[in-house]
Design a protein around this motif. Structure first.
Motif, PDB file in Angstrom:
ATOM      1  N   LEU A 203       0.622  -1.009  -0.455  1.00  0.00           N
ATOM      2  CA  LEU A 203      -0.046  -0.006  -0.102  1.00  0.00           C
ATOM      3  C   LEU A 203       0.680   1.388  -0.259  1.00  0.00           C
ATOM      4  N   ASP A 204       2.582   0.921   0.852  1.00  0.00           N
ATOM      5  CA  ASP A 204       1.977   2.179   0.932  1.00  0.00           C
ATOM      6  C   ASP A 204       3.969   2.472  -0.297  1.00  0.00           C
ATOM      7  N   ILE A 205       4.282   0.935  -1.105  1.00  0.00           N
ATOM      8  CA  ILE A 205       5.042   1.797  -1.959  1.00  0.00           C
ATOM      9  C   ILE A 205       5.479   2.648  -3.006  1.00  0.00           C
ATOM     10  N   ALA A 206       4.257   3.272  -3.565  1.00  0.00           N
ATOM     11  CA  ALA A 206       3.853   4.368  -4.692  1.00  0.00           C
ATOM     12  C   ALA A 206       4.175   5.930  -4.764  1.00  0.00           C
ATOM     13  N   LYS A 300       7.754   5.790   3.400  1.00  0.00           N
ATOM     14  CA  LYS A 300       7.206   5.173   4.760  1.00  0.00           C
ATOM     15  C   LYS A 300       6.897   3.523   5.019  1.00  0.00           C
ATOM     16  N   LEU A 301       8.303   3.229   4.467  1.00  0.00           N
ATOM     17  CA  LEU A 301       8.767   1.760   4.592  1.00  0.00           C
ATOM     18  C   LEU A 301       9.835   2.168   5.985  1.00  0.00           C
ATOM     19  N   SER A 302      10.375   0.740   6.000  1.00  0.00           N
ATOM     20  CA  SER A 302      11.659   0.686   6.979  1.00  0.00           C
ATOM     21  C   SER A 302      12.307  -0.116   6.381  1.00  0.00           C
ATOM     22  N   ASP A 303      13.896  -0.451   6.638  1.00  0.00           N
ATOM     23  CA  ASP A 303      14.622  -0.406   5.576  1.00  0.00           C
ATOM     24  C   ASP A 303      14.377  -2.148   5.153  1.00  0.00           C
ATOM     25  N   GLN A 305      11.458  -3.539   4.790  1.00  0.00           N
ATOM     26  CA  GLN A 305      10.415  -3.675   4.127  1.00  0.00           C
ATOM     27  C   GLN A 305      11.148  -3.056   2.829  1.00  0.00           C
ATOM     28  N   ALA A 306      11.531  -2.090   2.534  1.00  0.00           N
ATOM     29  CA  ALA A 306      11.851  -1.809   1.203  1.00  0.00           C
ATOM     30  C   ALA A 306      12.984  -2.769   1.251  1.00  0.00           C
ATOM     31  N   ASP A 307      13.420  -3.724   1.293  1.00  0.00           N
ATOM     32  CA  ASP A 307      14.847  -4.376   0.758  1.00  0.00           C
ATOM     33  C   ASP A 307      13.783  -5.446   0.344  1.00  0.00           C
ATOM     34  N   VAL A 308      12.190  -5.811   1.027  1.00  0.00           N
ATOM     35  CA  VAL A 308      11.352  -6.969   0.316  1.00  0.00           C
ATOM     36  C   VAL A 308      11.457  -6.342  -1.092  1.00  0.00           C
ATOM     37  N   ALA A 309      10.460  -5.228  -1.114  1.00  0.00           N
ATOM     38  CA  ALA A 309      10.235  -4.515  -2.337  1.00  0.00           C
ATOM     39  C   ALA A 309      11.551  -4.214  -3.099  1.00  0.00           C
ATOM     40  N   ALA A 310      12.358  -3.894  -2.665  1.00  0.00           N
ATOM     41  CA  ALA A 310      12.919  -3.887  -4.188  1.00  0.00           C
ATOM     42  C   ALA A 310      13.232  -5.495  -4.348  1.00  0.00           C
ATOM     43  N   ALA A 311      13.512  -6.581  -4.034  1.00  0.00           N
ATOM     44  CA  ALA A 311      13.979  -7.984  -4.230  1.00  0.00           C
ATOM     45  C   ALA A 311      12.418  -8.260  -4.707  1.00  0.00           C
ATOM     46  N   CYS A 312      11.460  -7.395  -4.824  1.00  0.00           N
ATOM     47  CA  CYS A 312      10.704  -8.225  -5.080  1.00  0.00           C
ATOM     48  C   CYS A 312       9.553  -8.634  -6.733  1.00  0.00           C
ATOM     49  N   GLY A 313       9.678  -9.593  -7.133  1.00  0.00           N
ATOM     50  CA  GLY A 313       8.639  -9.550  -8.513  1.00  0.00           C
ATOM     51  C   GLY A 313       6.971  -9.928  -8.724  1.00  0.00           C
ATOM     52  N   ALA A 314       6.664 -10.830  -7.524  1.00  0.00           N
ATOM     53  CA  ALA A 314       5.540 -11.101  -7.114  1.00  0.00           C
ATOM     54  C   ALA A 314       5.007 -11.194  -5.965  1.00  0.00           C
ATOM     55  N   ALA A 315       4.638 -11.139  -5.714  1.00  0.00           N
ATOM     56  CA  ALA A 315       3.460 -11.616  -4.459  1.00  0.00           C
ATOM     57  C   ALA A 315       2.232 -12.524  -4.502  1.00  0.00           C
TER      58      ALA A 315
END
Length: 475
Positions: A203-206, A300-303, A305-315
């Motif tokens: 929800l906070d990535i964009a 808005k993400l913790s470090d 969380q940001a690491d997971v978002a950067a590496a995630c292609g799908a969930a």
């Protein structure tokens, strides 16, 4: 509800029906199915009968949908005062509306005079809802505003006592609106618990947050609602089989989509009301679910969380009971690049072994109109009633309900295998270095995420709170 003759007749002296959550009476037979379900799940087995049974369906409507937080919609669907959409909690009709006072409400769609439904359009904008039966008229805040011939027919009636009823509790989490039919219970944030850590990533990535694009797609299927919740909890084992044709024609990336056995994937469960699957690629790729970098904002993400978002292609993930989502980089054309979108899914119970599926498409609110249209088109071509991936799932889910409703399944107590990831079944191990909450496995060859969903199902059907804690013996 279909019951045996003995349940429809006066009980013999000393014989009493079983009473469960919400004081809802169900037959001894249904209680036995629920009890057997809990005992079998500890060993990674699941009674098939829970996927197609009238008594279980009626109990679910009351013990699950009548007690827990249920997703209603996203606030961006009703941005202006007077905007409304028809929604359901279980099978109960409600109006999801933004009142003239700008407050979002979930109003029971029934006139307080003789009970007719007020809302005849799927969505729209209106200052009032007028009953088509006798003309009682209500403001979009639920207040009773007009009664035909009031001074002759209802001269002494106090309108303040006869406004529209509403869901007892409504809460908004970062644009996502939930409602509960239970007067008391954990707050929405308590219910979501540690799962908020993962939900926030989506929800906070964009930049500007996420917004709904277009209307939700809806379609009926001869499949039980639990099949959708189970699958999106993180069933990656089916991807390389059920969706094989999608990869063969070039519409998806197996690395991102997560076919069975890939080390890039993490399955995470034991996180209160939900469970999730994350397809983690190389962090230096910074894929962010396929979004262009100019639309990404991780402030808005913790470090972690940001690491997971950067590496995630799908969930994929499921929030109990029937809200799922898929967030991924995909394409509807093998000759075009992958683009990201978020799809919220809701599996609405329509009957034993029957459901209505709902699907919302979301994209970054700050994205260009061109990108939003592209995201919508990609979602339409992959996860929609006509989508390449979607059709594969529904082509097999109906067979589960069909077999579960058989006489043989009941008489033989037929059980399905959910043991993958348990010590006696496979070599999946826990990733102790994973930074997020819950229990993470180092491979997608496990079914702890699915057992999380079914464990919460058993707790809810047994009258216990969901989303507060979870027994490790189901992992």
């Amino acid at each position: 509800m279909a019951t045996e003759d003995r349940d429809a007749c006066p009980h013999d002296e000393g014989e009493q029906p079983s009473v469960g959550a919400g004081n809802f009476e169900i037959s001894d037979r249904a209680e036995q199915i629920i009890q057997r379900h809990g005992e079998a799940l500890k060993d990674g087995r699941l009674p098939a009968k829970v996927y197609n049974d009238e008594e279980i369906h009626q109990a679910e409507l009351r013990r699950i949908f009548g007690q827990n937080w249920v997703f209603i919609g996203h606030e961006t669907e009703i941005p202006e005062p007077g905007d409304y959409s028809q929604r359901y909690i279980g099978k109960d009709p409600f109006i999801f509306v933004r009142g003239e006072d700008d407050e979002i409400r979930v109003l029971f769609d029934s006139c307080t005079h003789h009970g007719s439904k007020l809302c005849r359009a799927e969505q729209g904008n209106s200052s009032h809802f007028r009953c088509p039966y006798h003309g009682w008229t209500f403001k979009n805040t639920g207040d009773l505003a007009g009664i035909p011939l009031k001074h002759q027919a209802f001269d002494n009636l106090d309108p303040s006592e006869w406004g529209m009823s509403a869901a007892p509790r409504v809460e908004n989490y970062k644009g996502m609106v939930f409602a509960s039919l239970a007067e008391d219970g954990p707050s929405l944030e308590e219910y979501l618990g540690d799962f908020k850590w993962y939900l926030d990533i989506h929800l906070d990535i964009a930049k500007g947050g996420m917004e709904v694009i277009g209307e939700p797609h809806r379609w009926r299927a001869d499949s039980d609602w639990k099949s959708g919740s189970d699958n999106f909890s993180a069933d990656s084992y089916h991807t390389g089989v059920a969706h094989r044709s999608v990869f063969e024609v070039g519409f998806g990336s197996e690395e991102i989509s997560g076919t069975a056995g890939q080390e890039t994937q993490r399955h995470v469960t034991h996180i209160d009301s939900g469970s999730t699957s994350l397809r983690l690629l190389k962090p230096e790729d910074e894929i962010y679910f396929g979004y262009p970098k100019e639309y990404v904002d991780t402030s808005k993400l913790s470090d972690a969380q940001a690491d997971v978002a950067a590496a995630c292609g799908a969930a994929t993930a499921t929030v109990f009971p029937n809200l799922s989502f898929i967030h991924l980089a995909a394409t509807n054309d093998p000759d075009k690049d992958l683009d990201g979108f978020l799809s919220l899914r809701q599996w609405q119970p329509a009957g034993p072994g029957e459901m209505e599926a709902w699907s919302w498409v979301l994209a970054p609110a700050a994205a260009s109109d061109e990108y939003k249209q592209r995201a919508y088109d990609v979602a339409l071509g992959t996860f929609s009633p006509s989508g390449n991936f979607e059709q594969d799932d529904f082509a097999v889910w109906d067979g589960i309900a069909d077999a579960a409703g058989s006489v043989y399944a009941e008489q033989s107590n037929f059980e399905m295998n959910y043991q993958m990831g348990l010590e006696q079944a496979s070599s999946a191990s826990i990733d102790e270095d994973f930074q997020g909450p819950g229990v993470a496995w180092d491979t997608n060859l496990e079914e702890g995420t699915c057992r999380t969903f079914h464990g919460n199902w058993h707790k809810a059907m047994s009258g216990e709170d969901v989303g507060m804690s979870y027994p490790e013996d189901h992992l």
